[in-house]
Design a protein around this motif. Structure first.
Motif, PDB file in Angstrom:
ATOM      1  N   VAL A  73      29.137  29.517  41.176  1.00  0.00           N
ATOM      2  CA  VAL A  73      29.060  29.408  39.881  1.00  0.00           C
ATOM      3  C   VAL A  73      29.320  30.876  39.452  1.00  0.00           C
ATOM      4  O   VAL A  73      30.460  31.230  38.469  1.00  0.00           O
ATOM      5  N   THR A  74      28.911  31.896  39.955  1.00  0.00           N
ATOM      6  CA  THR A  74      29.298  33.436  39.665  1.00  0.00           C
ATOM      7  C   THR A  74      30.465  33.908  39.771  1.00  0.00           C
ATOM      8  O   THR A  74      31.289  34.281  39.026  1.00  0.00           O
ATOM      9  N   GLU A  75      30.971  33.423  41.116  1.00  0.00           N
ATOM     10  CA  GLU A  75      32.404  33.692  41.287  1.00  0.00           C
ATOM     11  C   GLU A  75      33.289  32.872  40.226  1.00  0.00           C
ATOM     12  O   GLU A  75      34.627  33.421  40.155  1.00  0.00           O
ATOM     13  N   GLN A  76      33.241  31.679  40.059  1.00  0.00           N
ATOM     14  CA  GLN A  76      34.010  30.800  39.213  1.00  0.00           C
ATOM     15  C   GLN A  76      33.926  31.678  37.950  1.00  0.00           C
ATOM     16  O   GLN A  76      35.297  31.865  37.369  1.00  0.00           O
ATOM     17  N   VAL A  77      32.891  31.976  37.277  1.00  0.00           N
ATOM     18  CA  VAL A  77      32.863  32.565  36.124  1.00  0.00           C
ATOM     19  C   VAL A  77      33.844  33.931  36.288  1.00  0.00           C
ATOM     20  O   VAL A  77      34.482  34.590  35.358  1.00  0.00           O
ATOM     21  N   TRP A  78      33.311  34.843  37.208  1.00  0.00           N
ATOM     22  CA  TRP A  78      33.916  35.985  37.455  1.00  0.00           C
ATOM     23  C   TRP A  78      35.513  36.078  37.608  1.00  0.00           C
ATOM     24  O   TRP A  78      36.236  37.055  36.955  1.00  0.00           O
ATOM     25  N   GLY A  79      36.171  34.716  38.103  1.00  0.00           N
ATOM     26  CA  GLY A  79      37.512  34.584  38.053  1.00  0.00           C
ATOM     27  C   GLY A  79      38.048  34.188  36.542  1.00  0.00           C
ATOM     28  O   GLY A  79      39.275  33.774  36.463  1.00  0.00           O
ATOM     29  N   SER A  80      37.235  33.923  35.556  1.00  0.00           N
ATOM     30  CA  SER A  80      37.681  33.456  34.324  1.00  0.00           C
ATOM     31  C   SER A  80      37.734  34.611  33.346  1.00  0.00           C
ATOM     32  O   SER A  80      37.643  35.852  33.613  1.00  0.00           O
ATOM     33  N   GLY A  81      38.362  34.153  32.281  1.00  0.00           N
ATOM     34  CA  GLY A  81      38.689  35.205  31.066  1.00  0.00           C
ATOM     35  C   GLY A  81      37.474  35.850  30.421  1.00  0.00           C
ATOM     36  O   GLY A  81      37.407  36.723  29.723  1.00  0.00           O
ATOM     37  N   GLN A  82      36.191  35.249  30.890  1.00  0.00           N
ATOM     38  CA  GLN A  82      34.756  35.378  30.319  1.00  0.00           C
ATOM     39  C   GLN A  82      33.977  36.254  31.402  1.00  0.00           C
ATOM     40  O   GLN A  82      32.804  36.240  31.378  1.00  0.00           O
ATOM     41  N   ASN A  83      34.561  36.868  32.110  1.00  0.00           N
ATOM     42  CA  ASN A  83      33.970  37.380  33.261  1.00  0.00           C
ATOM     43  C   ASN A  83      32.893  38.581  32.873  1.00  0.00           C
ATOM     44  O   ASN A  83      32.103  39.207  33.833  1.00  0.00           O
ATOM     45  N   VAL A  84      33.005  39.310  31.559  1.00  0.00           N
ATOM     46  CA  VAL A  84      32.035  40.315  31.109  1.00  0.00           C
ATOM     47  C   VAL A  84      31.126  39.857  30.005  1.00  0.00           C
ATOM     48  O   VAL A  84      30.622  40.568  29.263  1.00  0.00           O
ATOM     49  N   SER A  85      31.029  38.402  30.069  1.00  0.00           N
ATOM     50  CA  SER A  85      30.162  37.862  28.938  1.00  0.00           C
ATOM     51  C   SER A  85      29.066  37.180  29.612  1.00  0.00           C
ATOM     52  O   SER A  85      29.015  36.281  30.524  1.00  0.00           O
ATOM     53  N   SER A 138      31.798  48.150  37.337  1.00  0.00           N
ATOM     54  CA  SER A 138      31.043  48.963  38.032  1.00  0.00           C
ATOM     55  C   SER A 138      30.850  48.329  39.563  1.00  0.00           C
ATOM     56  O   SER A 138      30.484  49.169  40.613  1.00  0.00           O
ATOM     57  N   THR A 139      30.592  47.061  39.701  1.00  0.00           N
ATOM     58  CA  THR A 139      30.266  46.280  40.971  1.00  0.00           C
ATOM     59  C   THR A 139      31.354  45.881  41.794  1.00  0.00           C
ATOM     60  O   THR A 139      31.207  45.719  42.676  1.00  0.00           O
ATOM     61  N   GLY A 140      32.490  45.975  41.033  1.00  0.00           N
ATOM     62  CA  GLY A 140      33.872  45.726  41.746  1.00  0.00           C
ATOM     63  C   GLY A 140      33.866  44.027  41.958  1.00  0.00           C
ATOM     64  O   GLY A 140      34.072  43.251  40.910  1.00  0.00           O
ATOM     65  N   ALA A 141      33.253  43.351  42.950  1.00  0.00           N
ATOM     66  CA  ALA A 141      33.220  41.824  43.292  1.00  0.00           C
ATOM     67  C   ALA A 141      31.861  41.396  42.810  1.00  0.00           C
ATOM     68  O   ALA A 141      30.929  42.177  42.854  1.00  0.00           O
ATOM     69  N   PRO A 142      31.658  40.240  42.498  1.00  0.00           N
ATOM     70  CA  PRO A 142      30.113  39.691  42.051  1.00  0.00           C
ATOM     71  C   PRO A 142      29.091  39.881  43.361  1.00  0.00           C
ATOM     72  O   PRO A 142      29.773  39.613  44.646  1.00  0.00           O
ATOM     73  N   VAL A 143      27.769  40.182  43.166  1.00  0.00           N
ATOM     74  CA  VAL A 143      26.882  40.351  44.145  1.00  0.00           C
ATOM     75  C   VAL A 143      25.647  39.127  43.707  1.00  0.00           C
ATOM     76  O   VAL A 143      25.451  39.133  42.480  1.00  0.00           O
TER      77      VAL A 143
END
Length: 165
Positions: A73-85, A138-143
């Motif tokens: 789920v985290t990866e999916q949102v990270w790949g969307s246009g809302q990745n900083v929300s 600052s994290t680059g990829a989701p953790v």
């Protein structure tokens, strides 16, 4: 008068015959090549490539059991246009089956109105564990990770945002 047969010719014929017999004898007694076994199908048939099953919510499972879904789920949102929300992560986790009441999220905007460099969000799992995610420039990829709960059943340190939507 009778002539005596030429002994050198008969000796040559005998030697040639003996050599041929010896060669024939040696080749017939030597090791034979073992036959190469023919490949068999023995019931083996090609299998279609199986697509791995998508991670699923395991309500009665452990935090470790649910980490693959939390990470997906985290990866999916990270790949969307809302990745900083932060709200986008919380909404997606709720849609995946996680309990809103067990969640925490940090602010996604700084006190001066700039996007946060990092957003953390979590789901408390049972009495001991937390599923924790961190995203942002600052994290680059989701953790994502399973971490022990803090005092009072909290998962994140510091101020968090109310999940009141």
């Amino acid at each position: 008068m009778l002539r005596r047969p030429d002994s050198s010719a008969s000796r040559a014929a005998i030697a040639t015959g003996a050599a041929a017999s010896l060669i024939l004898l040696l080749t017939s007694c030597g090791p034979t090549a073992s036959p190469t076994p023919a490949p068999t199908d023995a019931g083996v048939s090609p299998r279609p490539t199986e697509t791995p099953a998508a991670p699923a919510f395991v309500a009665d499972g452990t935090a470790e059991d649910n980490l693959p879904l939390f990470a997906a789920v985290t990866e999916q949102v990270w790949g969307s246009g809302q990745n900083v929300s932060g709200r986008a992560y919380i909404d997606a986790l709720i849609a995946a089956g996680f309990d809103r009441a067990a969640m925490q999220v940090t602010q996604d905007v700084t006190t001066v109105g700039n996007p946060a460099e990092s957003i953390q969000f979590s789901v408390r799992w049972g009495d001991a564990d937390c599923l924790v995610g961190q995203v942002g420039p600052s994290t680059g990829a989701p953790v994502t990770a399973v971490l022990p709960q803090l005092a009072e059943g909290r998962c994140l340190i510091g101020a968090t945002r109310a999940i009141d939507w």
